[in-house]
Design a protein around this motif. Structure first.
Motif, PDB file in Angstrom:
ATOM      1  N   THR A  55      45.989  37.477  40.104  1.00  0.00           N
ATOM      2  CA  THR A  55      44.565  37.630  40.420  1.00  0.00           C
ATOM      3  C   THR A  55      43.685  37.054  39.318  1.00  0.00           C
ATOM      4  O   THR A  55      42.702  36.368  39.590  1.00  0.00           O
ATOM      5  N   HIS A  83      39.061  38.394  39.959  1.00  0.00           N
ATOM      6  CA  HIS A  83      38.826  37.231  39.117  1.00  0.00           C
ATOM      7  C   HIS A  83      37.322  37.156  38.848  1.00  0.00           C
ATOM      8  O   HIS A  83      36.516  37.439  39.727  1.00  0.00           O
ATOM      9  N   LYS A  86      36.150  33.746  40.960  1.00  0.00           N
ATOM     10  CA  LYS A  86      36.671  33.495  42.303  1.00  0.00           C
ATOM     11  C   LYS A  86      36.759  34.799  43.100  1.00  0.00           C
ATOM     12  O   LYS A  86      36.848  35.874  42.537  1.00  0.00           O
ATOM     13  N   GLN A  88      39.028  36.575  44.342  1.00  0.00           N
ATOM     14  CA  GLN A  88      40.437  36.978  44.312  1.00  0.00           C
ATOM     15  C   GLN A  88      40.478  38.406  43.785  1.00  0.00           C
ATOM     16  O   GLN A  88      39.930  38.683  42.717  1.00  0.00           O
TER      17      GLN A  88
END
Length: 97
Positions: A55, A83, A86, A88
């Motif tokens: 991640t 993240h 991002k 994620q």
């Protein structure tokens, strides 16, 4: 639900009195909170380590300290880390199931 920016100031992984577990110390800039505390056994340990590192796009547990991330807060607890740039997320409730 709330999402906060955080910096990981500590990362532990090992035997902590009640079995094998892990904890990430998150600093929100003036306050902090822990993420983890799950009992880790067998495949769950692998999923936890890989989930966190993947991640945050890191290769080693030692690289966690100082890493920027996001924390998803639900009912006062960190339910996921993400993240920093991002979309994620590592969400133990679903990713470790």
């Amino acid at each position: 639900m709330e999402i906060l920016n955080a910096k990981i100031t500590g990362a532990t992984l090992g035997e902590m009195g009640r079995g094998f577990t892990s904890m990430l110390d998150l600093d929100y800039g003036g306050s902090g909170q822990g993420f983890g505390g799950y009992a880790l056994r067998g495949a769950t340990t692998d999923k936890w380590i890989r989930g966190v590192l993947k991640t945050l796009e890191l290769e080693a547990w030692e690289d966690l300290k100082g890493t920027a991330c996001r924390a998803r807060i639900e009912d006062g607890m960190v339910s996921a880390i993400g993240h920093y740039l991002k979309d994620q997320w590592f969400t133990p409730k679903t990713d470790l199931a």
